[in-house]
Motif scaffolding. Structure first.
Motif, PDB file in Angstrom:
ATOM      1  N   TYR A  58       0.844  -1.196   0.000  1.00 64.83           N
ATOM      2  CA  TYR A  58       0.000   0.000   0.000  1.00 64.83           C
ATOM      3  C   TYR A  58       0.879   1.244   0.000  1.00 64.83           C
ATOM      4  CZ  TYR A  58      -4.281   2.663   0.830  1.00 64.83           C
ATOM      5  OH  TYR A  58      -5.354   3.503   0.694  1.00 64.83           O
ATOM      6  N   LEU A  59       0.685   2.102  -1.007  1.00 68.39           N
ATOM      7  CA  LEU A  59       1.423   3.360  -1.118  1.00 68.39           C
ATOM      8  C   LEU A  59       0.465   4.524  -0.866  1.00 68.39           C
ATOM      9  CD1 LEU A  59       3.558   2.682  -4.331  1.00 68.39           C
ATOM     10  CD2 LEU A  59       4.228   2.369  -1.940  1.00 68.39           C
ATOM     11  N   ASP A  60       0.891   5.439  -0.014  1.00 65.24           N
ATOM     12  CA  ASP A  60       0.052   6.566   0.399  1.00 65.24           C
ATOM     13  C   ASP A  60       0.733   7.887   0.052  1.00 65.24           C
ATOM     14  OD1 ASP A  60      -1.799   8.229   1.730  1.00 65.24           O
ATOM     15  OD2 ASP A  60      -0.615   8.113   3.587  1.00 65.24           O
ATOM     16  N   PRO A  61       0.439   8.448  -1.138  1.00 66.51           N
ATOM     17  CA  PRO A  61       0.993   9.776  -1.472  1.00 66.51           C
ATOM     18  C   PRO A  61       0.342  10.839  -0.587  1.00 66.51           C
ATOM     19  CG  PRO A  61       0.114   8.637  -3.425  1.00 66.51           C
ATOM     20  CD  PRO A  61      -0.403   7.928  -2.218  1.00 66.51           C
ATOM     21  N   GLY A  62       1.133  11.528   0.201  1.00 65.94           N
ATOM     22  CA  GLY A  62       0.597  12.499   1.146  1.00 65.94           C
ATOM     23  C   GLY A  62      -0.149  13.644   0.488  1.00 65.94           C
ATOM     24  N   HIS A  63      -1.179  14.137   1.222  1.00 65.05           N
ATOM     25  CA  HIS A  63      -1.942  15.317   0.827  1.00 65.05           C
ATOM     26  C   HIS A  63      -2.739  15.051  -0.458  1.00 65.05           C
ATOM     27  CE1 HIS A  63       0.198  17.346   4.056  1.00 65.05           C
ATOM     28  NE2 HIS A  63       1.277  16.742   3.588  1.00 65.05           N
ATOM     29  N   GLY A  64      -3.107  16.078  -1.205  1.00 68.61           N
ATOM     30  CA  GLY A  64      -3.896  15.903  -2.422  1.00 68.61           C
ATOM     31  C   GLY A  64      -5.153  16.748  -2.424  1.00 68.61           C
ATOM     32  N   GLY A  65      -5.635  17.074  -3.608  1.00 67.88           N
ATOM     33  CA  GLY A  65      -6.839  17.866  -3.761  1.00 67.88           C
ATOM     34  C   GLY A  65      -6.693  19.241  -3.143  1.00 67.88           C
ATOM     35  N   LEU A  67       2.744  12.278  -5.199  1.00 67.71           N
ATOM     36  CA  LEU A  67       2.057  11.432  -6.168  1.00 67.71           C
ATOM     37  C   LEU A  67       3.024  10.945  -7.242  1.00 67.71           C
ATOM     38  CD1 LEU A  67      -0.551  10.159  -7.146  1.00 67.71           C
ATOM     39  CD2 LEU A  67      -1.052  12.287  -8.382  1.00 67.71           C
ATOM     40  N   ASP A  68       3.909  11.810  -7.693  1.00 69.71           N
ATOM     41  CA  ASP A  68       4.902  11.439  -8.701  1.00 69.71           C
ATOM     42  C   ASP A  68       5.778  10.292  -8.193  1.00 69.71           C
ATOM     43  OD1 ASP A  68       7.219  11.325 -10.378  1.00 69.71           O
ATOM     44  OD2 ASP A  68       6.879  13.383 -11.019  1.00 69.71           O
ATOM     45  N   ILE A  69       6.322  10.434  -6.993  1.00 65.00           N
ATOM     46  CA  ILE A  69       7.193   9.391  -6.429  1.00 65.00           C
ATOM     47  C   ILE A  69       6.416   8.096  -6.238  1.00 65.00           C
ATOM     48  CG2 ILE A  69       8.548   8.716  -4.401  1.00 65.00           C
ATOM     49  CD1 ILE A  69       9.208  11.730  -4.063  1.00 65.00           C
ATOM     50  N   SER A  93      -8.301  -2.815   5.513  1.00 64.06           N
ATOM     51  CA  SER A  93      -9.350  -3.656   4.945  1.00 64.06           C
ATOM     52  C   SER A  93      -8.878  -4.398   3.705  1.00 64.06           C
ATOM     53  CB  SER A  93     -10.585  -2.806   4.615  1.00 64.06           C
ATOM     54  OG  SER A  93     -10.279  -1.820   3.639  1.00 64.06           O
ATOM     55  N   TRP A  94      -7.928  -3.837   2.977  1.00 64.67           N
ATOM     56  CA  TRP A  94      -7.372  -4.483   1.786  1.00 64.67           C
ATOM     57  C   TRP A  94      -6.431  -5.623   2.158  1.00 64.67           C
ATOM     58  CZ3 TRP A  94      -2.444  -3.477  -1.028  1.00 64.67           C
ATOM     59  CH2 TRP A  94      -2.441  -4.028  -2.327  1.00 64.67           C
ATOM     60  N   GLY A  95      -5.882  -5.575   3.361  1.00 63.27           N
ATOM     61  CA  GLY A  95      -4.961  -6.613   3.814  1.00 63.27           C
ATOM     62  C   GLY A  95      -3.541  -6.414   3.326  1.00 63.27           C
ATOM     63  N   ALA A  96      -3.088  -5.169   3.309  1.00 60.05           N
ATOM     64  CA  ALA A  96      -1.728  -4.874   2.839  1.00 60.05           C
ATOM     65  C   ALA A  96      -0.682  -5.533   3.726  1.00 60.05           C
ATOM     66  CB  ALA A  96      -1.508  -3.368   2.809  1.00 60.05           C
ATOM     67  N   ALA A  97       0.414  -5.951   3.098  1.00 67.18           N
ATOM     68  CA  ALA A  97       1.542  -6.521   3.840  1.00 67.18           C
ATOM     69  C   ALA A  97       2.446  -5.427   4.384  1.00 67.18           C
ATOM     70  CB  ALA A  97       2.343  -7.464   2.946  1.00 67.18           C
ATOM     71  N   LEU A  98       2.585  -4.339   3.626  1.00 68.58           N
ATOM     72  CA  LEU A  98       3.449  -3.220   4.011  1.00 68.58           C
ATOM     73  C   LEU A  98       2.756  -1.919   3.616  1.00 68.58           C
ATOM     74  CD1 LEU A  98       6.899  -4.552   2.702  1.00 68.58           C
ATOM     75  CD2 LEU A  98       6.136  -4.542   5.084  1.00 68.58           C
ATOM     76  N   PHE A  99       3.042  -0.841   4.360  1.00 69.00           N
ATOM     77  CA  PHE A  99       2.425   0.466   4.127  1.00 69.00           C
ATOM     78  C   PHE A  99       3.527   1.518   4.112  1.00 69.00           C
ATOM     79  CE2 PHE A  99       0.707   4.483   5.578  1.00 69.00           C
ATOM     80  CZ  PHE A  99      -0.573   4.569   5.048  1.00 69.00           C
ATOM     81  N   ILE A 100       3.512   2.364   3.066  1.00 66.96           N
ATOM     82  CA  ILE A 100       4.477   3.477   2.974  1.00 66.96           C
ATOM     83  C   ILE A 100       3.716   4.753   2.682  1.00 66.96           C
ATOM     84  CG2 ILE A 100       6.548   4.399   1.873  1.00 66.96           C
ATOM     85  CD1 ILE A 100       7.148   1.569   0.864  1.00 66.96           C
ATOM     86  N   SER A 101       3.875   5.749   3.559  1.00 73.16           N
ATOM     87  CA  SER A 101       3.300   7.072   3.337  1.00 73.16           C
ATOM     88  C   SER A 101       4.414   8.000   2.883  1.00 73.16           C
ATOM     89  CB  SER A 101       2.649   7.587   4.625  1.00 73.16           C
ATOM     90  OG  SER A 101       1.931   8.775   4.381  1.00 73.16           O
ATOM     91  N   ILE A 102       4.233   8.619   1.728  1.00 73.04           N
ATOM     92  CA  ILE A 102       5.294   9.405   1.087  1.00 73.04           C
ATOM     93  C   ILE A 102       5.007  10.894   1.233  1.00 73.04           C
ATOM     94  CG2 ILE A 102       6.462   9.857  -1.105  1.00 73.04           C
ATOM     95  CD1 ILE A 102       5.715   6.966  -1.928  1.00 73.04           C
TER      96      ILE A 102
END
Length: 223
Positions: free
Chosen positions: A48-55, A72-74, A110-119
């Motif tokens: 799971y990749l979490d691009p910070g902020h948005g909108g 989002l680019d990274i 809920s998706w069951g991610a193995a790893l999570f990264i917030s960028i």
């Protein structure tokens, strides 16, 4: 961002109080978005990749750049590398939209991610790279944090030497509320001219993405 960038960042990322030179993996190094998959990892997993902020939330701003666009680019570059290596990737956003912090963590759980990264991209007048884990974590998160931090630094330094600001812990919501090993990365300072020049460089962003992806591969190999 307007006002005090540090205080606003902490309020945004740590909200909802009371509720969170290393070789690049061979399979990822040759990956190109849209190309046929090669060197599929035997440890394929859900990332799971979490691009910070948005909108409406631009995040930090400086030197003509906005954090929400850079994260989002990274993340998209990292996604393409990981999917080319055979992993399944889900992102909290793939376009310029806003997501609540709790939603990001809940979606990963809920998706069951193995790893999570917030960028994220830093602000406040400093320079260099730092990363965070939650304040109280188990050994899998510690291992992931160690690997990811070293890998991203290696990726960045393969392009241009950057300052290592170290591995830290914080009560950030997306780290506190996620169920899997989770790390938040702060990829240089948008309000430092020298850092911003790197963040505006496509080759540097690709090296940063490679640093993220290669360490995910390394961690999955031990899970």
């Amino acid at each position: 961002m307007s006002g005090n960038p540090i205080s606003r960042r902490r309020a945004m990322v740590a909200g909802l109080a009371g509720l969170a030179a290393i070789p690049f993996a061979a399979g990822l190094a040759s990956a190109n978005p849209g190309s046929a998959r090669q060197d599929i990892s035997p440890n394929a997993a859900k990332i799971y990749l979490d691009p910070g902020h948005g909108g409406s939330d631009s995040g930090a701003v400086g030197n003509g750049l906005q954090e929400k666009n850079l994260t989002l680019d990274i993340a998209l570059r990292t996604r393409d590398l990981l999917t080319s290596a055979g992993h399944t990737v889900r992102m909290s956003r793939e376009t310029d939209i806003f997501r609540e912090l709790a939603w990001r963590a809940s979606d990963a759980n809920s998706w069951g991610a193995a790893l999570f990264i917030s960028i994220h991209i830093n602000a406040g007048g400093g320079t260099g790279f730092e990363s965070y884990r939650y304040t109280s974590v188990g050994q899998p998160t510690l291992d992931f944090h160690n690997r990811l931090h070293a890998g991203i630094l290696s990726g960045m330094n393969s392009h241009t030497p950057v300052t290592n600001r170290g591995m830290k812990s914080a009560n950030f919501a997306v780290l506190r509320l996620t169920n899997m090993p989770a790390v938040l990365t702060e990829n240089l300072f948008i309000d430092r001219a020298s850092d911003a020049a790197l963040l505006a460089n496509s080759s540097f962003l690709q090296a940063t993405a490679q640093g993220h992806a290669s360490r995910v591969e390394s961690m999955l190999a031990t899970m």
